[in-house]
Design a protein around this motif. Structure first.
Motif, PDB file in Angstrom:
ATOM      1  N   ALA A  41      78.581 -56.305  35.438  1.00  0.00           N
ATOM      2  CA  ALA A  41      78.502 -54.956  36.004  1.00  0.00           C
ATOM      3  C   ALA A  41      77.139 -54.324  35.711  1.00  0.00           C
ATOM      4  N   LYS A  42      76.677 -54.476  34.470  1.00  0.00           N
ATOM      5  CA  LYS A  42      75.367 -53.913  34.112  1.00  0.00           C
ATOM      6  C   LYS A  42      74.253 -54.605  34.891  1.00  0.00           C
ATOM      7  N   TRP A  43      74.390 -55.901  35.110  1.00  0.00           N
ATOM      8  CA  TRP A  43      73.389 -56.639  35.886  1.00  0.00           C
ATOM      9  C   TRP A  43      73.317 -56.090  37.307  1.00  0.00           C
ATOM     10  N   LEU A  44      74.463 -55.871  37.938  1.00  0.00           N
ATOM     11  CA  LEU A  44      74.480 -55.333  39.302  1.00  0.00           C
ATOM     12  C   LEU A  44      73.813 -53.968  39.356  1.00  0.00           C
ATOM     13  N   LEU A  45      74.167 -53.095  38.428  1.00  0.00           N
ATOM     14  CA  LEU A  45      73.563 -51.759  38.408  1.00  0.00           C
ATOM     15  C   LEU A  45      72.058 -51.841  38.170  1.00  0.00           C
ATOM     16  N   ALA A  46      71.639 -52.683  37.237  1.00  0.00           N
ATOM     17  CA  ALA A  46      70.210 -52.840  36.956  1.00  0.00           C
ATOM     18  C   ALA A  46      69.472 -53.408  38.162  1.00  0.00           C
ATOM     19  N   ALA A  47      70.089 -54.368  38.859  1.00  0.00           N
ATOM     20  CA  ALA A  47      69.462 -54.963  40.048  1.00  0.00           C
ATOM     21  C   ALA A  47      69.251 -53.927  41.140  1.00  0.00           C
ATOM     22  N   LYS A  48      70.084 -52.901  41.137  1.00  0.00           N
ATOM     23  CA  LYS A  48      69.951 -51.816  42.114  1.00  0.00           C
ATOM     24  C   LYS A  48      69.027 -50.713  41.607  1.00  0.00           C
ATOM     25  N   GLY A  49      68.489 -50.879  40.405  1.00  0.00           N
ATOM     26  CA  GLY A  49      67.577 -49.884  39.850  1.00  0.00           C
ATOM     27  C   GLY A  49      68.282 -48.630  39.368  1.00  0.00           C
ATOM     28  N   VAL A  50      69.546 -48.765  39.015  1.00  0.00           N
ATOM     29  CA  VAL A  50      70.363 -47.617  38.612  1.00  0.00           C
ATOM     30  C   VAL A  50      70.317 -47.462  37.090  1.00  0.00           C
ATOM     31  N   ALA A  51      69.949 -46.281  36.647  1.00  0.00           N
ATOM     32  CA  ALA A  51      70.027 -45.966  35.223  1.00  0.00           C
ATOM     33  C   ALA A  51      71.479 -45.629  34.911  1.00  0.00           C
ATOM     34  N   PHE A  52      71.955 -46.050  33.748  1.00  0.00           N
ATOM     35  CA  PHE A  52      73.335 -45.753  33.381  1.00  0.00           C
ATOM     36  C   PHE A  52      73.413 -45.476  31.891  1.00  0.00           C
ATOM     37  N   GLU A  53      74.442 -44.712  31.536  1.00  0.00           N
ATOM     38  CA  GLU A  53      74.732 -44.419  30.141  1.00  0.00           C
ATOM     39  C   GLU A  53      75.821 -45.383  29.695  1.00  0.00           C
ATOM     40  N   GLU A  54      75.555 -46.113  28.627  1.00  0.00           N
ATOM     41  CA  GLU A  54      76.501 -47.113  28.147  1.00  0.00           C
ATOM     42  C   GLU A  54      77.126 -46.657  26.840  1.00  0.00           C
ATOM     43  N   THR A  55      78.451 -46.794  26.755  1.00  0.00           N
ATOM     44  CA  THR A  55      79.171 -46.505  25.527  1.00  0.00           C
ATOM     45  C   THR A  55      79.905 -47.767  25.093  1.00  0.00           C
ATOM     46  N   ASP A  56      79.559 -48.257  23.914  1.00  0.00           N
ATOM     47  CA  ASP A  56      80.206 -49.438  23.336  1.00  0.00           C
ATOM     48  C   ASP A  56      81.491 -48.974  22.654  1.00  0.00           C
ATOM     49  N   VAL A  57      82.639 -49.438  23.134  1.00  0.00           N
ATOM     50  CA  VAL A  57      83.913 -49.010  22.579  1.00  0.00           C
ATOM     51  C   VAL A  57      84.457 -49.969  21.521  1.00  0.00           C
ATOM     52  N   SER A  58      83.734 -51.055  21.249  1.00  0.00           N
ATOM     53  CA  SER A  58      84.213 -51.989  20.229  1.00  0.00           C
ATOM     54  C   SER A  58      84.116 -51.309  18.862  1.00  0.00           C
ATOM     55  N   GLY A  59      85.204 -51.340  18.140  1.00  0.00           N
ATOM     56  CA  GLY A  59      85.208 -50.732  16.810  1.00  0.00           C
ATOM     57  C   GLY A  59      85.117 -49.218  16.835  1.00  0.00           C
ATOM     58  N   ASN A  60      85.366 -48.612  17.995  1.00  0.00           N
ATOM     59  CA  ASN A  60      85.279 -47.159  18.114  1.00  0.00           C
ATOM     60  C   ASN A  60      86.537 -46.647  18.821  1.00  0.00           C
ATOM     61  N   PRO A  61      87.633 -46.455  18.073  1.00  0.00           N
ATOM     62  CA  PRO A  61      88.893 -46.058  18.689  1.00  0.00           C
ATOM     63  C   PRO A  61      88.815 -44.730  19.445  1.00  0.00           C
ATOM     64  N   GLU A  62      88.020 -43.795  18.959  1.00  0.00           N
ATOM     65  CA  GLU A  62      87.901 -42.507  19.657  1.00  0.00           C
ATOM     66  C   GLU A  62      87.258 -42.689  21.029  1.00  0.00           C
ATOM     67  N   ALA A  63      86.197 -43.491  21.094  1.00  0.00           N
ATOM     68  CA  ALA A  63      85.533 -43.735  22.382  1.00  0.00           C
ATOM     69  C   ALA A  63      86.464 -44.485  23.330  1.00  0.00           C
ATOM     70  N   ARG A  64      87.239 -45.433  22.798  1.00  0.00           N
ATOM     71  CA  ARG A  64      88.179 -46.178  23.646  1.00  0.00           C
ATOM     72  C   ARG A  64      89.269 -45.252  24.178  1.00  0.00           C
ATOM     73  N   ARG A  65      89.787 -44.358  23.335  1.00  0.00           N
ATOM     74  CA  ARG A  65      90.797 -43.396  23.799  1.00  0.00           C
ATOM     75  C   ARG A  65      90.241 -42.508  24.899  1.00  0.00           C
TER      76      ARG A  65
END
Length: 87
Positions: free
Chosen positions: A18-42
């Motif tokens: 998914a990130k590759w597709l967005l990058a190939a289109k020149g799209v900036a995106f905000e990424e949140t890593d939810v591994s080990g972060n229960p609040e972010a996953r919720r």
């Protein structure tokens, strides 16, 4: 340009695709890593209407699904329209 947010984990091949597709289109995106972060996953699950898998992608705050979903939108010619955002 639309605001794009993506919830990910580092080891997820679908997240990478998914990130590759967005990058190939020149799209900036905000990424949140939810591994080990229960609040972010919720927060991701609440925003994604109960979906629990990663990636979860939001365009201008609207949940559009995961990697398969944005690739399908791209094949249908609809992703670029969403990425342009509101004029």
């Amino acid at each position: 340009m639309a605001r794009v947010e993506i919830y990910t984990t580092p080891w997820c091949p679908y997240c990478i695709a998914a990130k590759w597709l967005l990058a190939a289109k020149g799209v900036a995106f905000e990424e949140t890593d939810v591994s080990g972060n229960p609040e972010a996953r919720r927060l991701m699950m609440d925003r994604a209407r109960g979906r629990t898998t990663v990636p979860q992608i939001f365009i201008d705050g609207v949940p559009v699904g995961g990697s398969d979903d944005i690739h399908a939108l791209d094949r249908a010619g609809k992703l670029d329209v969403l990425l342009k955002g509101a004029a």
